[in-house]
Design a protein around this motif. Structure first.
Motif, PDB file in Angstrom:
ATOM      1  N   LEU A   1       0.526  -1.955  10.537  1.00  0.00           N
ATOM      2  CA  LEU A   1       0.641  -3.215   9.832  1.00  0.00           C
ATOM      3  C   LEU A   1       0.813  -2.878   8.359  1.00  0.00           C
ATOM      4  O   LEU A   1      -0.106  -2.357   7.718  1.00  0.00           O
ATOM      5  CB  LEU A   1      -0.585  -4.099  10.030  1.00  0.00           C
ATOM      6  CG  LEU A   1      -0.453  -5.562   9.576  1.00  0.00           C
ATOM      7  CD1 LEU A   1      -1.517  -6.439  10.246  1.00  0.00           C
ATOM      8  CD2 LEU A   1      -0.532  -5.743   8.064  1.00  0.00           C
ATOM      9  N   VAL A   2       1.998  -3.116   7.843  1.00  0.00           N
ATOM     10  CA  VAL A   2       2.271  -2.837   6.436  1.00  0.00           C
ATOM     11  C   VAL A   2       2.538  -4.148   5.708  1.00  0.00           C
ATOM     12  O   VAL A   2       2.990  -5.129   6.302  1.00  0.00           O
ATOM     13  CB  VAL A   2       3.454  -1.867   6.244  1.00  0.00           C
ATOM     14  CG1 VAL A   2       3.230  -0.574   7.002  1.00  0.00           C
ATOM     15  CG2 VAL A   2       4.764  -2.514   6.649  1.00  0.00           C
ATOM     16  N   THR A   3       2.243  -4.142   4.421  1.00  0.00           N
ATOM     17  CA  THR A   3       2.426  -5.340   3.609  1.00  0.00           C
ATOM     18  C   THR A   3       3.413  -5.081   2.492  1.00  0.00           C
ATOM     19  O   THR A   3       3.347  -4.035   1.829  1.00  0.00           O
ATOM     20  CB  THR A   3       1.080  -5.780   3.009  1.00  0.00           C
ATOM     21  OG1 THR A   3       0.200  -6.171   4.070  1.00  0.00           O
ATOM     22  CG2 THR A   3       1.252  -6.959   2.073  1.00  0.00           C
ATOM     23  N   LEU A   4       4.332  -6.024   2.308  1.00  0.00           N
ATOM     24  CA  LEU A   4       5.181  -6.062   1.127  1.00  0.00           C
ATOM     25  C   LEU A   4       4.480  -6.971   0.131  1.00  0.00           C
ATOM     26  O   LEU A   4       4.334  -8.174   0.367  1.00  0.00           O
ATOM     27  CB  LEU A   4       6.568  -6.605   1.468  1.00  0.00           C
ATOM     28  CG  LEU A   4       7.334  -5.887   2.587  1.00  0.00           C
ATOM     29  CD1 LEU A   4       8.681  -6.583   2.833  1.00  0.00           C
ATOM     30  CD2 LEU A   4       7.549  -4.418   2.255  1.00  0.00           C
ATOM     31  N   LEU A   5       4.017  -6.389  -0.957  1.00  0.00           N
ATOM     32  CA  LEU A   5       3.197  -7.108  -1.927  1.00  0.00           C
ATOM     33  C   LEU A   5       3.912  -7.177  -3.265  1.00  0.00           C
ATOM     34  O   LEU A   5       4.427  -6.169  -3.751  1.00  0.00           O
ATOM     35  CB  LEU A   5       1.851  -6.385  -2.097  1.00  0.00           C
ATOM     36  CG  LEU A   5       0.910  -6.888  -3.187  1.00  0.00           C
ATOM     37  CD1 LEU A   5       0.446  -8.308  -2.904  1.00  0.00           C
ATOM     38  CD2 LEU A   5      -0.287  -5.946  -3.331  1.00  0.00           C
ATOM     39  N   GLY A   6       3.927  -8.362  -3.856  1.00  0.00           N
ATOM     40  CA  GLY A   6       4.549  -8.486  -5.164  1.00  0.00           C
ATOM     41  C   GLY A   6       4.536  -9.918  -5.649  1.00  0.00           C
ATOM     42  O   GLY A   6       4.210 -10.853  -4.907  1.00  0.00           O
ATOM     43  N   GLN A   7       4.905 -10.090  -6.901  1.00  0.00           N
ATOM     44  CA  GLN A   7       4.958 -11.415  -7.488  1.00  0.00           C
ATOM     45  C   GLN A   7       6.159 -12.190  -6.954  1.00  0.00           C
ATOM     46  O   GLN A   7       7.080 -11.616  -6.373  1.00  0.00           O
ATOM     47  CB  GLN A   7       5.026 -11.287  -9.011  1.00  0.00           C
ATOM     48  CG  GLN A   7       3.808 -10.601  -9.621  1.00  0.00           C
ATOM     49  CD  GLN A   7       3.986 -10.302 -11.102  1.00  0.00           C
ATOM     50  OE1 GLN A   7       5.085  -9.980 -11.549  1.00  0.00           O
ATOM     51  NE2 GLN A   7       2.906 -10.383 -11.865  1.00  0.00           N
TER      52      GLN A   7
END
Length: 340
Positions: free
Chosen positions: A31-37
């Motif tokens: 389970l990976v997350t793309l994190l950003g504004q």
């Protein structure tokens, strides 16, 4: 070996580059997350993997097969949106069963598969309810079950919890993690919420301006941010310019770099020599309590020094009894100061 491969993917809208030669690998069952504004390109990348957005350059592989130019229905990908997109005129059972009926599965098998999903997502007793009769959290579970019942190779989640209140959101984070691990399904989750990414992820990819600027486990990213942008975004670090840090501490070992330190590792004491820490392990500054605020179970002090402000976090039950205006000593542990 990677299960999902994104190789030099780019996407532009007119002169606006949304994805700038992005490459990443996702392992089977992660389970990976793309994190950003907002506007960093994370949802565009998710839609490109799903086949909902065409890419201008690069390649996308799922389970060793190139899917860059395949239609969404041929990619074996399930996607859950922020809006849920449930059919309002269908019951919970029929919403979940919809895709199976489109595949012409026999009714007995449909009933069993849907019941398995209802059990997995804890929707028992809601089979005959309509979406408007459900809470937001229950609607989200239906949307998740509807995707999972199709047995996709990859589950894509585009900020699916952002519309929920804090308590339900935290509960569903744990439920989502449980379901993902139980099914061992490769999952990519998109969010702008740092705490959510830390809670859910095996690994995090931080995006900014269409690029991945750091990746790693939650612990790796939190303890070793690669830039001042990430330090401020991911962990509420105190970030000092090289000049300010030298003037505050007299230390020159970070010459040419910014210096970051987490607020929870800093300690405070009264202004008297007996309370000072060992200067071999700490840099000690003088300051004045400017403000204090509760953030969940954490009390945050904002302290004014001669050069800059410093934030210090304490768990509420361990908090020292300082009030606005108090003069204090600020103890910066040398081992926790990092150059970025």
């Amino acid at each position: 070996m990677s299960y999902i491969t994104i190789d030099q993917v780019s996407k532009c809208y007119s002169e606006n580059t949304v994805l700038d030669h992005i490459s990443l690998l996702v392992k089977n069952g992660e389970l990976v997350t793309l994190l950003g504004q907002s506007g960093c390109g994370k949802s565009t990348l998710l839609r490109a993997i799903a086949g909902l957005t065409e890419v201008d350059e690069g390649s996308i592989f799922i389970d060793g097969k190139e899917v860059t130019n395949l239609a969404p229905r041929h990619r074996q990908v399930g996607m859950v949106f922020q809006s849920y997109a449930l059919f309002p005129n269908m019951t919970v059972f029929n919403n979940i069963a919809f895709g199976l009926r489109m595949k012409k599965m026999n009714s007995r098998s449909i009933k069993q598969e849907v019941q398995n999903m209802i059990d997995l997502t804890h929707l028992n007793g809601k089979e005959d309810a309509y979406p408007h009769q459900l809470s937001g959290g229950q609607q989200q579970r239906v949307a998740l079950a509807r995707s999972l019942v199709m047995k996709p190779k990859v589950l894509l989640l585009d900020e699916p919890l952002s519309a929920l209140d804090a308590q339900i959101r935290k509960s569903l984070q744990q439920e989502l993690k449980r379901v993902q691990k139980e099914l061992e399904i490769t999952t990519i989750f998109v969010t702008h919420d740092q705490d959510e990414a830390m809670t859910l992820s095996d690994r995090i990819f931080i995006m900014n301006e269409g690029q991945i600027i750091q990746s790693g486990t939650p612990t790796e990213i939190y303890t070793h941010p690669a830039s001042s942008f990430i330090a401020r975004f991911i962990g509420n670090y105190n970030v000092f310019s090289c000049k300010d840090f030298q003037q505050m501490t007299g230390n020159t070992e970070f010459d040419g770099f910014e210096v970051a330190i987490r607020p929870e590792v800093i300690q405070l004491s009264n202004v008297d020599e007996s309370s000072m820490k060992n200067k071999e392990h700490y840099w000690v500054l003088q300051g004045r309590i400017k403000d204090r605020s509760m953030i969940g179970n954490v009390l945050r002090y904002e302290i004014e020094t001669a050069k800059t402000n410093v934030c210090v976090d304490y768990l509420h039950h361990n908090v020292p009894s300082f009030v606005n205006g108090d003069q204090v000593l600020i103890h910066l542990p040398k081992k926790d100061c990092i150059s970025i």
